[in-house]
Design a protein around this motif. Structure first.
Motif, PDB file in Angstrom:
ATOM      1  N   HIS A  82      14.343 -31.712 -38.435  1.00  0.00           N
ATOM      2  CA  HIS A  82      15.765 -31.995 -38.657  1.00  0.00           C
ATOM      3  C   HIS A  82      16.424 -30.960 -39.572  1.00  0.00           C
ATOM      4  CE1 HIS A  82      15.926 -35.620 -36.302  1.00  0.00           C
ATOM      5  NE2 HIS A  82      14.756 -35.960 -36.813  1.00  0.00           N
ATOM      6  N   ALA A  83      15.707 -30.442 -40.536  1.00  0.00           N
ATOM      7  CA  ALA A  83      16.277 -29.388 -41.384  1.00  0.00           C
ATOM      8  C   ALA A  83      16.555 -28.138 -40.565  1.00  0.00           C
ATOM      9  CB  ALA A  83      15.344 -29.077 -42.551  1.00  0.00           C
ATOM     10  N   VAL A  84      15.648 -27.794 -39.661  1.00  0.00           N
ATOM     11  CA  VAL A  84      15.834 -26.619 -38.797  1.00  0.00           C
ATOM     12  C   VAL A  84      17.029 -26.836 -37.864  1.00  0.00           C
ATOM     13  CG1 VAL A  84      14.792 -25.272 -36.917  1.00  0.00           C
ATOM     14  CG2 VAL A  84      13.439 -25.853 -38.937  1.00  0.00           C
ATOM     15  N   GLU A  85      17.100 -28.014 -37.251  1.00  0.00           N
ATOM     16  CA  GLU A  85      18.221 -28.312 -36.351  1.00  0.00           C
ATOM     17  C   GLU A  85      19.554 -28.260 -37.095  1.00  0.00           C
ATOM     18  OE1 GLU A  85      17.399 -32.105 -34.571  1.00  0.00           O
ATOM     19  OE2 GLU A  85      15.886 -31.274 -33.216  1.00  0.00           O
ATOM     20  N   ARG A  86      19.617 -28.851 -38.277  1.00  0.00           N
ATOM     21  CA  ARG A  86      20.851 -28.874 -39.058  1.00  0.00           C
ATOM     22  C   ARG A  86      21.278 -27.474 -39.492  1.00  0.00           C
ATOM     23  NH1 ARG A  86      19.105 -33.999 -42.832  1.00  0.00           N
ATOM     24  NH2 ARG A  86      19.202 -35.550 -41.160  1.00  0.00           N
ATOM     25  N   GLY A 142      11.229 -20.064 -34.762  1.00  0.00           N
ATOM     26  CA  GLY A 142      10.569 -18.766 -34.864  1.00  0.00           C
ATOM     27  C   GLY A 142      11.122 -17.874 -35.964  1.00  0.00           C
ATOM     28  N   GLU A 143      12.294 -18.213 -36.504  1.00  0.00           N
ATOM     29  CA  GLU A 143      12.890 -17.426 -37.579  1.00  0.00           C
ATOM     30  C   GLU A 143      12.313 -17.788 -38.944  1.00  0.00           C
ATOM     31  OE1 GLU A 143      17.284 -16.702 -37.205  1.00  0.00           O
ATOM     32  OE2 GLU A 143      17.083 -18.351 -35.759  1.00  0.00           O
ATOM     33  N   ALA A 189       1.035 -27.859 -42.030  1.00  0.00           N
ATOM     34  CA  ALA A 189       0.669 -28.794 -40.962  1.00  0.00           C
ATOM     35  C   ALA A 189       1.914 -29.469 -40.385  1.00  0.00           C
ATOM     36  CB  ALA A 189      -0.311 -29.834 -41.489  1.00  0.00           C
ATOM     37  N   SER A 190       2.835 -29.867 -41.249  1.00  0.00           N
ATOM     38  CA  SER A 190       4.073 -30.506 -40.794  1.00  0.00           C
ATOM     39  C   SER A 190       4.944 -29.525 -40.023  1.00  0.00           C
ATOM     40  CB  SER A 190       4.851 -31.060 -41.991  1.00  0.00           C
ATOM     41  OG  SER A 190       4.123 -32.075 -42.631  1.00  0.00           O
ATOM     42  N   ALA A 191       5.011 -28.293 -40.505  1.00  0.00           N
ATOM     43  CA  ALA A 191       5.823 -27.279 -39.846  1.00  0.00           C
ATOM     44  C   ALA A 191       5.299 -26.989 -38.443  1.00  0.00           C
ATOM     45  CB  ALA A 191       5.863 -26.004 -40.682  1.00  0.00           C
ATOM     46  N   ILE A 192       4.007 -26.822 -38.309  1.00  0.00           N
ATOM     47  CA  ILE A 192       3.412 -26.541 -36.999  1.00  0.00           C
ATOM     48  C   ILE A 192       3.658 -27.716 -36.055  1.00  0.00           C
ATOM     49  CG2 ILE A 192       1.223 -26.228 -35.774  1.00  0.00           C
ATOM     50  CD1 ILE A 192       0.345 -24.511 -38.216  1.00  0.00           C
ATOM     51  N   ARG A 193       3.502 -28.928 -36.562  1.00  0.00           N
ATOM     52  CA  ARG A 193       3.744 -30.126 -35.757  1.00  0.00           C
ATOM     53  C   ARG A 193       5.211 -30.211 -35.301  1.00  0.00           C
ATOM     54  NH1 ARG A 193       0.588 -35.272 -36.200  1.00  0.00           N
ATOM     55  NH2 ARG A 193       1.740 -36.745 -34.944  1.00  0.00           N
ATOM     56  N   PRO A 204       6.225 -21.739 -35.487  1.00  0.00           N
ATOM     57  CA  PRO A 204       5.053 -20.957 -35.071  1.00  0.00           C
ATOM     58  C   PRO A 204       3.975 -20.868 -36.152  1.00  0.00           C
ATOM     59  CG  PRO A 204       7.084 -19.745 -34.634  1.00  0.00           C
ATOM     60  CD  PRO A 204       7.459 -20.945 -35.437  1.00  0.00           C
ATOM     61  N   VAL A 205       2.749 -20.645 -35.730  1.00  0.00           N
ATOM     62  CA  VAL A 205       1.627 -20.543 -36.658  1.00  0.00           C
ATOM     63  C   VAL A 205       1.729 -19.313 -37.552  1.00  0.00           C
ATOM     64  CG1 VAL A 205       0.063 -21.855 -35.192  1.00  0.00           C
ATOM     65  CG2 VAL A 205       0.143 -19.366 -34.979  1.00  0.00           C
ATOM     66  N   THR A 206       2.650 -18.422 -37.265  1.00  0.00           N
ATOM     67  CA  THR A 206       2.838 -17.233 -38.099  1.00  0.00           C
ATOM     68  C   THR A 206       3.529 -17.560 -39.421  1.00  0.00           C
ATOM     69  OG1 THR A 206       4.888 -16.782 -36.900  1.00  0.00           O
ATOM     70  CG2 THR A 206       2.889 -15.633 -36.152  1.00  0.00           C
TER      71      THR A 206
END
Length: 110
Positions: free
Chosen positions: A38-42, A48-49, A71-75, A79-81
């Motif tokens: 939700h933070a990314v969407e908002r 990927g950025e 772990a939360s970010a990947i879920r 990206p794993v990067t």
């Protein structure tokens, strides 16, 4: 030369009474992934950025262990990067995480 760090989006997990709340059986990675998603969407950016994810976590042991931020970010589709960092102070972890992330942005490239 430093850059300004600004907050462009926020999200957080709910607070409830430990062991009795509605989310007491929800795994921390599930709750954390909702926060990241939700933070990314908002913010209106693509996952990927993201280069780094910084979480404040009052109790980073048990199910929340093993780098709950990454772990939360990947879920959530990051990206794993991307890296992950957990700030655990048992008090004011979220505030300290904001300060750490702001310094990371402001001092990048110096």
């Amino acid at each position: 030369m430093t850059r300004d760090a600004v907050i462009v989006s926020t999200a957080r997990t709910p607070i409830g009474k430990a062991f009795r709340g509605a989310f007491n059986a929800t795994h921390p990675q599930v709750m954390g992934s909702h926060v990241v998603k939700h933070a990314v969407e908002r913010a209106g950016i693509e996952p990927g950025e993201i280069e780094d994810v910084v979480f404040g976590c009052g109790v980073a042991e048990g199910p929340a262990g093993f780098n709950i931020a990454r772990a939360s970010a990947i879920r959530a589709g990051v990206p794993v990067t991307a890296g992950g960092m957990v700030v655990s102070r048992h008090c004011a972890s979220g505030l300290q995480a904001i300060a750490v992330a702001a310094r990371m942005v402001a001092m990048e490239g110096t």
